[in-house]
Design a protein around this motif. Structure first.
Motif, PDB file in Angstrom:
ATOM      1  N   LYS A   4     -32.724  88.066   6.716  1.00  0.00           N
ATOM      2  CA  LYS A   4     -33.522  89.460   6.046  1.00  0.00           C
ATOM      3  C   LYS A   4     -35.107  89.011   6.688  1.00  0.00           C
ATOM      4  O   LYS A   4     -35.449  88.450   6.981  1.00  0.00           O
ATOM      5  N   THR A   8     -32.720  87.081   3.095  1.00  0.00           N
ATOM      6  CA  THR A   8     -32.619  88.259   2.050  1.00  0.00           C
ATOM      7  C   THR A   8     -32.620  87.359   0.841  1.00  0.00           C
ATOM      8  O   THR A   8     -31.848  87.438  -0.071  1.00  0.00           O
ATOM      9  N   THR A  89     -26.156  85.504   5.392  1.00  0.00           N
ATOM     10  CA  THR A  89     -25.519  87.085   5.545  1.00  0.00           C
ATOM     11  C   THR A  89     -25.356  87.566   7.004  1.00  0.00           C
ATOM     12  O   THR A  89     -24.703  88.668   7.064  1.00  0.00           O
ATOM     13  N   ASN A 100     -17.331  86.804   3.599  1.00  0.00           N
ATOM     14  CA  ASN A 100     -17.570  88.155   3.121  1.00  0.00           C
ATOM     15  C   ASN A 100     -16.533  89.446   3.991  1.00  0.00           C
ATOM     16  O   ASN A 100     -16.261  89.771   3.303  1.00  0.00           O
ATOM     17  N   GLY A 137     -23.650  89.292  -3.883  1.00  0.00           N
ATOM     18  CA  GLY A 137     -23.943  89.840  -2.865  1.00  0.00           C
ATOM     19  C   GLY A 137     -23.658  91.640  -2.362  1.00  0.00           C
ATOM     20  O   GLY A 137     -24.321  92.179  -2.053  1.00  0.00           O
ATOM     21  N   ASN A 141     -26.128  94.237  -1.240  1.00  0.00           N
ATOM     22  CA  ASN A 141     -26.406  95.363   0.369  1.00  0.00           C
ATOM     23  C   ASN A 141     -25.951  96.617  -0.790  1.00  0.00           C
ATOM     24  O   ASN A 141     -26.794  97.717   0.492  1.00  0.00           O
ATOM     25  N   GLY A 146     -28.973  93.388   1.686  1.00  0.00           N
ATOM     26  CA  GLY A 146     -28.476  92.860   2.910  1.00  0.00           C
ATOM     27  C   GLY A 146     -28.036  93.470   3.957  1.00  0.00           C
ATOM     28  O   GLY A 146     -29.733  94.068   4.929  1.00  0.00           O
ATOM     29  N   SER A 148     -26.868  95.091   5.327  1.00  0.00           N
ATOM     30  CA  SER A 148     -25.621  96.282   5.373  1.00  0.00           C
ATOM     31  C   SER A 148     -27.002  97.294   6.116  1.00  0.00           C
ATOM     32  O   SER A 148     -26.808  98.224   6.091  1.00  0.00           O
ATOM     33  N   THR A 163     -19.420  98.847  -8.090  1.00  0.00           N
ATOM     34  CA  THR A 163     -19.264  97.797  -7.372  1.00  0.00           C
ATOM     35  C   THR A 163     -19.522  96.466  -8.262  1.00  0.00           C
ATOM     36  O   THR A 163     -18.917  95.608  -8.219  1.00  0.00           O
ATOM     37  N   ASP A 193     -23.218  85.517  -1.527  1.00  0.00           N
ATOM     38  CA  ASP A 193     -24.691  85.096  -1.314  1.00  0.00           C
ATOM     39  C   ASP A 193     -25.758  84.054  -1.612  1.00  0.00           C
ATOM     40  O   ASP A 193     -25.677  83.804  -2.614  1.00  0.00           O
TER      41      ASP A 193
END
Length: 379
Positions: A4, A8, A89, A100, A137, A141, A146, A148, A163, A193
């Motif tokens: 991150k 993250t 990640t 993932n 995770g 995101n 995350g 993404s 989700t 995550d």
């Protein structure tokens, strides 16, 4: 290595600054593990600082590190890569990232090292009623924290509910067969995550390496996760500082004497985004039960334990629960917990469990400069 913004990291949104002066006021009878403090001053000190996981780290070894700063840097980089290769990640080649991206419910082979990490994180998750959940995770995101990428608008209630349907400890299975470990998803969209424990895991790995080298004193700070042993260059107990959550700079709110134990802090005020439609700030700390960022007044939680990976897992979960429940949990489980929340007047109020009190005995002066620039968390 890109994490991150680094890992993250859901924990350690704060600094845990290493303080420059040791103290004589710590209650060594209450904490017998503090009796191995260095008795004499030393002039030979090896120091190292740098960036990893998108945040800062600081290492100090009174008495010097075998091989000097160059060897210490190589050892530190080896540890950081080991952790990153397992749980990043953001690195597509890391084990967790590959799992993932594996959109299947078939077995996925993982290393024994990663399996051990997942088992421990899952155990700590259950201790705090899954307030910290390694399957967070997809929600991370969804809210833009995350790999993404960032978002500027909060997701819809429908998308959050959808989700949440594949988030939870029951949404994956870990099993072993001989020397091989396997992960299996209950839904192809499941994503783990483990960034919440990344800093603590790295601190533990470095501490283990130094213990193998029989190094009597060290201070390892990876953002908000700290491992220490022995004493500083003056032969006195190490002290660390919990960051002032409302400070714009590196201001210490509370001085703590970890006395050889691991300590880490999770905070909700370093990593957030502003919704452009509602003009509301959203924290990176996600409550998997609601599927939303936390919105209570607790801004940081500090935990002390033997393992920094454990404290990193617990501080995140306890931050989600909030100060009152966190301290109650600490008292019930005889765990040192220190929480800071904002009261009705906008002031910071600290509460802590009974087990945390002995670690405050070393406080004689809170207006102390830090020995190095504070290690800012990546969130």
């Amino acid at each position: 290595m890109k994490y991150k913004k680094g890992l993250t990291l859901l924990s350690a949104g704060v600094m845990a600054a290493v303080l420059s002066l040791g103290v004589t006021g710590c209650n060594e009878k209450t904490q017998p593990q503090a009796t191995d403090i260095v008795a004499e001053k030393t002039t030979q000190v090896t120091k190292l600082e740098g960036k990893t996981f998108g945040t800062f780290y600081y290492i100090t070894v009174p008495g010097g590190y075998p091989g000097g700063k160059e060897t210490l840097q190589k050892d530190a980089e080896f540890v950081f890569k080991k952790v990153s290769d397992a749980i990043s990640t953001f690195d597509k080649n890391a084990e967790i990232a590959r799992f993932n991206d594996f959109k299947s419910t078939e077995d996925f082979v993982i290393s024994g090292y990663l399996a051990n990490i997942i088992e421990e994180v899952s155990r700590q998750s259950l201790r705090v009623d899954q307030a910290m959940d390694p399957t967070v995770g997809p929600l991370v995101n969804l809210w833009g924290f995350g790999p993404s990428g960032d978002i500027k608008k909060s997701p819809t209630d429908e998308l959050i509910a959808q989700t949440k349907s594949y988030v939870g400890l029951d949404k994956f299975e870990l099993r072993r067969a001989g020397n091989t470990a396997y992960l299996r998803k209950a839904d192809p969209r499941v994503a783990l995550d483990l960034s919440t424990i990344g800093e603590g895991l790295a601190a533990d790995e470095l501490a283990a390496l130094m213990d193998e080298k029989n190094i009597p004193s060290y201070m390892i700070a990876v953002a908000g996760a700290i491992r220490s042993k022995g004493g500083n260059a003056d032969g006195k107990l190490w002290r660390v500082g919990v960051e002032d959550p409302l400070s714009q700079g590196a201001k210490v709110f509370q001085v703590v004497c970890p006395q050889g134990m691991a300590i880490s802090t999770a905070g909700s005020y370093r990593n957030f985004f502003l919704d452009e439609d509602t003009n509301k700030f959203y924290s990176h700390v996600i409550d998997t039960k609601t599927g939303r960022p936390i919105d209570h007044r607790t801004v940081s939680v500090t935990v002390i334990d033997k393992s920094a990976m454990v404290t990193d897992a617990l501080d995140t979960g306890l931050l989600v629960l909030g100060a009152q429940e966190a301290v109650q949990w600490g008292n019930k489980n005889s765990t040192p917990v220190y929480a800071i929340e904002i009261d009705d007047e906008g002031k910071q109020v600290a509460t802590y469990s009974r087990a945390f009190e002995p670690y405050l005995k070393c406080v004689v002066n809170q207006n102390i400069a830090t020995a190095a620039p504070p290690a800012q968390g990546s969130n």
